[in-house]
Scaffold this motif. Structure first.
Motif, mmCIF file in Angstrom:
data_model
loop_
_atom_site.group_PDB
_atom_site.id
_atom_site.type_symbol
_atom_site.label_atom_id
_atom_site.label_comp_id
_atom_site.label_asym_id
_atom_site.label_seq_id
_atom_site.Cartn_x
_atom_site.Cartn_y
_atom_site.Cartn_z
ATOM 1 N N LEU A 313 0.870 -1.178 0.000
ATOM 2 C CA LEU A 313 0.000 0.000 0.000
ATOM 3 C C LEU A 313 0.902 1.222 0.000
ATOM 4 O O LEU A 313 1.626 1.467 0.957
ATOM 5 N N THR A 315 1.443 5.540 -1.170
ATOM 6 C CA THR A 315 0.680 6.749 -0.858
ATOM 7 C C THR A 315 -0.508 6.858 -1.794
ATOM 8 O O THR A 315 -0.563 6.220 -2.840
ATOM 9 N N ARG A 425 15.161 5.165 4.134
ATOM 10 C CA ARG A 425 14.046 4.959 5.057
ATOM 11 C C ARG A 425 14.344 3.857 6.067
ATOM 12 O O ARG A 425 13.704 3.767 7.094
ATOM 13 N N GLU A 522 7.565 7.706 14.016
ATOM 14 C CA GLU A 522 6.622 6.593 14.153
ATOM 15 C C GLU A 522 6.107 6.058 12.828
ATOM 16 O O GLU A 522 5.085 5.396 12.793
ATOM 17 N N ARG A 523 6.805 6.338 11.740
ATOM 18 C CA ARG A 523 6.256 5.910 10.437
ATOM 19 C C ARG A 523 6.199 4.395 10.307
ATOM 20 O O ARG A 523 5.412 3.861 9.562
ATOM 21 N N GLY A 524 7.064 3.682 11.059
ATOM 22 C CA GLY A 524 7.058 2.222 11.004
ATOM 23 C C GLY A 524 7.618 1.730 9.687
ATOM 24 O O GLY A 524 7.916 2.519 8.796
ATOM 25 N N SER A 525 7.767 0.419 9.575
ATOM 26 C CA SER A 525 8.225 -0.114 8.299
ATOM 27 C C SER A 525 7.002 -0.263 7.406
ATOM 28 O O SER A 525 5.899 0.032 7.807
ATOM 29 N N GLU A 526 7.209 -0.732 6.197
ATOM 30 C CA GLU A 526 6.070 -0.826 5.251
ATOM 31 C C GLU A 526 5.006 -1.755 5.781
ATOM 32 O O GLU A 526 5.286 -2.793 6.301
ATOM 33 N N ALA B 39 1.322 5.043 12.579
ATOM 34 C CA ALA B 39 2.138 5.131 11.368
ATOM 35 C C ALA B 39 1.425 5.970 10.305
ATOM 36 O O ALA B 39 2.049 6.759 9.595
ATOM 37 N N ALA B 42 1.892 9.463 11.212
ATOM 38 C CA ALA B 42 3.276 9.870 10.959
ATOM 39 C C ALA B 42 3.469 10.163 9.471
ATOM 40 O O ALA B 42 4.092 11.148 9.093
ATOM 41 N N ARG B 43 2.905 9.327 8.635
ATOM 42 C CA ARG B 43 3.064 9.541 7.193
ATOM 43 C C ARG B 43 2.303 10.772 6.728
ATOM 44 O O ARG B 43 2.738 11.476 5.813
ATOM 45 N N GLU B 46 4.568 13.547 7.437
ATOM 46 C CA GLU B 46 5.648 13.616 6.438
ATOM 47 C C GLU B 46 5.155 14.266 5.148
ATOM 48 O O GLU B 46 5.824 15.129 4.572
ATOM 49 N N GLN B 47 3.974 13.811 4.705
ATOM 50 C CA GLN B 47 3.448 14.360 3.453
ATOM 51 C C GLN B 47 3.090 15.827 3.632
ATOM 52 O O GLN B 47 3.307 16.644 2.735
#
Lengths: 526, 281
Positions: A313, A315, A425, A522-526, B39, B42-43, B46-47
């Motif tokens: 998933l 953007t 990343r 906190e984006r985490g991995s994919e 997450a 968080a994204r 970022e965006q």
């Protein structure tokens, strides 16, 4: 009073009543018989009540009463057709549940996937299984077809079954492809844009086909709705219809083929007899199928948990921004590879059409009466060559092949791709220390003296970056004095801004390519 | 054991293992969902950061500290703590940001301090109202701005200049400038909000690639592609601050720098700034 109650009689009556119920539920098998089936014992009654099930039960009446022993050898079929059907049912089941949470509109589609992932227990698992099942279904369809080709099972009275199989291959790929768009992320949007643009290559009606599929010159609300309806209504219905025809031919007309060595040439009578021996559906094959289903489910669940397969998933779809390295779904890479080789009409329309026609007409083109692989070397050689060609063409279809992008763009895209993870990343948040790091100028060890454990992952990233730059310089794609920088800024709470910049001189002018990447803790991995 | 027995046994075992995995997986579902939600947020931030840089930073400053005489600060304690009461907004701050970004502002609510670009003071950004952004992008922007909430400091809004403004006649006679006053002005006016291109600090300092702005000003007016009217380094700096589009340094685009400084600085301010910048060789 109690004395007059005949316990024996009661037990017998009760037993009969239960037996009667069981017979109704199992469509003909009594209690004793059911027990015998489960134990693998021979039938307890005459005539064989197990055959009766095949006339009284709908689901069993579409299954044959027996297979010939020779056709059940594992290495002959590898159960590929069975698993293809299994994955189809997995898709139906998971797909129905996923439909509850999905809204087919550009405003809502992506959000509904996010909601499925963050608010629905087992939502992610369902999505992963649906995706894994879809990939598996395409793979197994192709393998099933390949097996049929190599054992020459498409010949004579099986030619119509082969034709329905070719149609099913097309339906399977379309099913998978139409589902690709639904998450409405960048990956989906551009893969489908690339895919549908192939249709545009067709002369005269190409534009119309493209318009019909997309609902507008570009994919938008109309296109999404069309793909959704194709995916959940039209194609599944078509698949169910054609699968039924395909299977009916197998089960009622010609059965699964025997291995060639059991029926061709000088076969000893006892071998022939053993090959033709009947194996009853109940209990042998039925048990085997239930076993295969439990195995398939286990593998799927292991795949999405232990082996960490996750449906991608990216953007949200952005029609204004074409990501670098856009590609079609993997089963269309060979088409992209072919398109790189030559003319759009020849490679995109004429040759694929010829290929499909060859597949359809295969039983009539291949007049060789033999089925044994040793007696049809040319056919086998063509098959093997075709597979190799597919693999090579698929590789050529990758965006990395044959498209020479600008060196600085390539380096930065490799280090920090627009979509997905990439080396940058992967560096943990804490190891991104603010500062300016220049390839060739900043020493590559002990880059973060202020951190207790240093920053091994950032150093690894920086080394990869440096070696990519040096590689490009040694290949003469970048001048000697090109300057490559990584600048890290503390940007906000839990947010860093990483700028990757390459400056080089070209034709007397300074050129710059740069990309800003924002990384949140906190984006985490994919 | 017959084949059937083995298959029944193995099949039962497989189903048992499958169920066990699904059960164990389920125990962690609450955590997984919560983590996914974080997450996602968080994204979004970022965006939003990238969008802020493209769409908002020219007016509100790269770090959101606002630009005096142009646009209000967002990375500001006052904005998060008091702004809602001031305008009697009843929803959440995040909704306020989304609403403002979507529809823009026809007129400024604080025209004395932050007149914005005039009319409209702020353009509408939502593609529903002719702007460039989709709703999800505006939500991401709001998430980014909201991420300042915990750390925002109170931004001191500079008071309007005392005395007559400097105007845009670059040949004008200026009073004696003072470099230290100029240096503090460069910070308090918020110039650094944008001029931080060099990794080492404000862009007017000397860096590895080029000398300080004092030397640059002297050499720019002699360059062949120079399109302005300045005769001296002093006039070049004067011109760069008030007539922002007369000459664009190669590599930058026109219209980035606010062009209202002729109306917000006094003669003395300008003299101080020039004096400071000329010391940077």
């Amino acid at each position: 009073m109690l004395k007059s109650l005949n316990i024996q009689d009661m037990r017998q009556k009760l037993g009969q009543a239960v037996d009667h119920r069981v017979r109704i539920i199992t469509a003909g098998l009594g209690l004793n018989e059911l027990r015998a089936v489960m134990r693998g014992d021979p039938p307890t009654e005459k005539p064989n009540p197990r055959y009766k099930v095949h006339t009284t039960s709908f689901l069993f009446h579409i299954r044959p009463r027996y297979y010939e022993a020779g056709s059940t050898i594992f290495t002959h079929t590898f159960r590929l057709g069975f698993f293809t059907a299994f994955f189809f049912f997995v898709e139906l089941f998971t797909g129905l549940i996923l439909m509850i949470y999905y809204t087919p509109s550009p405003e809502k589609a992506y959000t509904s996937i996010l909601n499925l992932m963050s608010n629905v227990p087992y939502g992610q698992m369902l999505r992963d299984i649906h995706r894994l099942g879809a990939e598996a279904m395409v793979i197994f369809t192709v393998l099933h077809m390949l097996r049929t080709y190599l054992t020459a099972s498409y010949k004579k009275d099986r030619s119509f079954t082969w034709l329905t199989g070719v149609v099913l291959l097309g339906i399977t790929m379309l099913l998978s492809f139409s589902g690709y768009l639904l998450p409405w992320d960048q990956l989906a949007y551009w893969a489908v844009t690339v895919g549908t643009s192939m249709a545009e290559a067709a002369p005269i009606f190409g534009n119309q086909v493209n318009l019909l599929l997309r609902g507008a010159p570009d994919i938008a609300a109309n296109g999404l709705l069309r793909f959704y309806l194709l995916h959940v209504v039209l194609l599944p219905l078509a698949a169910i219809l054609v699968i039924s025809i395909h299977y009916y031919k197998v089960s009622r007309e010609h059965g699964i083929s025997l291995p060639a060595y059991m029926e061709e040439g000088d076969v000893k009578p006892e071998v022939k007899k053993a090959a033709k021996q009947r194996i009853d559906f109940i209990p042998d094959l039925f048990t085997h199928e239930v076993f295969l289903v439990s195995l398939g489910l286990l593998i799927l669940v292991l795949g999405v948990t232990v082996f960490n397969y996750h449906a991608p998933l990216e953007t949200i779809a952005n029609p204004q921004v074409t990501p670098l390295d856009t590609k079609a779904p993997w089963y269309f890479w060979f088409l992209q590879g072919m398109l790189k080789l030559g003319d759009k009409i020849l490679m995109g329309i004429i040759i694929p059409t010829v290929l499909v026609l060859v597949l359809v007409g295969l039983p009539y083109i291949d007049r060789n009466p033999h089925r044994s692989m040793y007696k049809r070397p040319i056919a086998v050689a063509i098959g093997v060559l075709a597979i190799l060609a597919m693999v090579v063409l698929s590789y050529m279809g990758l965006p990395q092949y044959g498209i020479e992008s600008d060196a600085a763009t390539r380096i930065i895209q490799d280090m920090a791709p627009e979509e997905g993870v990439g080396p940058l990343r992967e560096v943990p948040f804490e190891q991104l220390q603010p500062g300016s790091y220049e390839v060739g100028a900043t020493p590559m060890d002990d880059m973060c003296p202020t951190l207790d454990f240093g920053c091994p992952d950032f150093e690894k990233f920086f080394k990869t970056y440096s070696s990519l730059v040096e590689e490009m310089i040694s290949m003469d794609r970048l001048p000697e004095d090109a300057q490559a920088l990584v600048v890290i800024d503390d940007w906000q709470q839990d947010l860093k801004k990483i700028t990757m910049r390459i400056v080089w001189a070209e034709e007397g002018k300074n050129k710059t390519y740069e990309r800003h990447v924002y990384q949140h803790r906190e984006r985490g991995s994919e | 054991m017959s084949r059937i027995n083995i298959q029944i046994l193995l099949g039962a075992l497989f189903i048992f293992i499958t169920s066990a995995i699904i059960l164990v997986y389920g125990i962690n579902e609450q955590n997984r969902m919560a983590e996914f939600e974080r997450a996602t947020r968080a994204r979004a931030i970022e965006q939003g950061a990238a969008l802020f840089e493209q769409q908002c930073s020219r007016c509100h400053g790269t770090q959101g500290t606002g630009i005096a005489g142009l646009c209000p600060p967002l990375n500001d304690r006052y904005f998060f703590d008091n702004r809602m009461q001031e305008i009697a907004w009843t929803g959440s701050i995040e909704d306020y940001i989304v609403a403002t970004v979507s529809s823009g502002r026809l007129g400024s609510t604080r025209p004395q301090l932050f007149p914005g670009q005039g009319v409209p003071a702020m353009p509408s950004f939502s593609d529903h109202y002719g702007g460039p952004l989709r709703e999800d992008q505006i939500r991401n922007l709001a998430a980014y701005v909201m991420n300042w909430q915990e750390t925002a400091q109170l931004v001191q809004v500079p008071t309007p200049p005392a005395g007559p403004v400097v105007g845009n006649d670059i040949a004008k006679e200026l009073p004696e400038g003072e470099a230290t006053a100029g240096e503090s002005l460069a910070t308090s006016l918020g110039c650094t909000a944008c001029h931080i291109l060099a990794p080492t600090g404000p862009a007017w300092l000397a860096s590895a690639e080029q000398p300080g702005i004092g030397t640059r000003a002297a050499s720019r007016i002699t360059q062949s592609d120079y399109t302005g009217k300045a005769q001296t380094p002093e006039q070049y700096l004067f011109e760069s601050i008030v007539l922002t589009n007369d000459y664009i340094v190669s590599g930058f685009s026109a219209g980035i720098m606010p062009n209202n400084y002729a109306n917000t600085l006094t003669d003395q301010n300008m003299a101080d700034l020039i004096a400071y910048l000329l010391t940077l060789k």
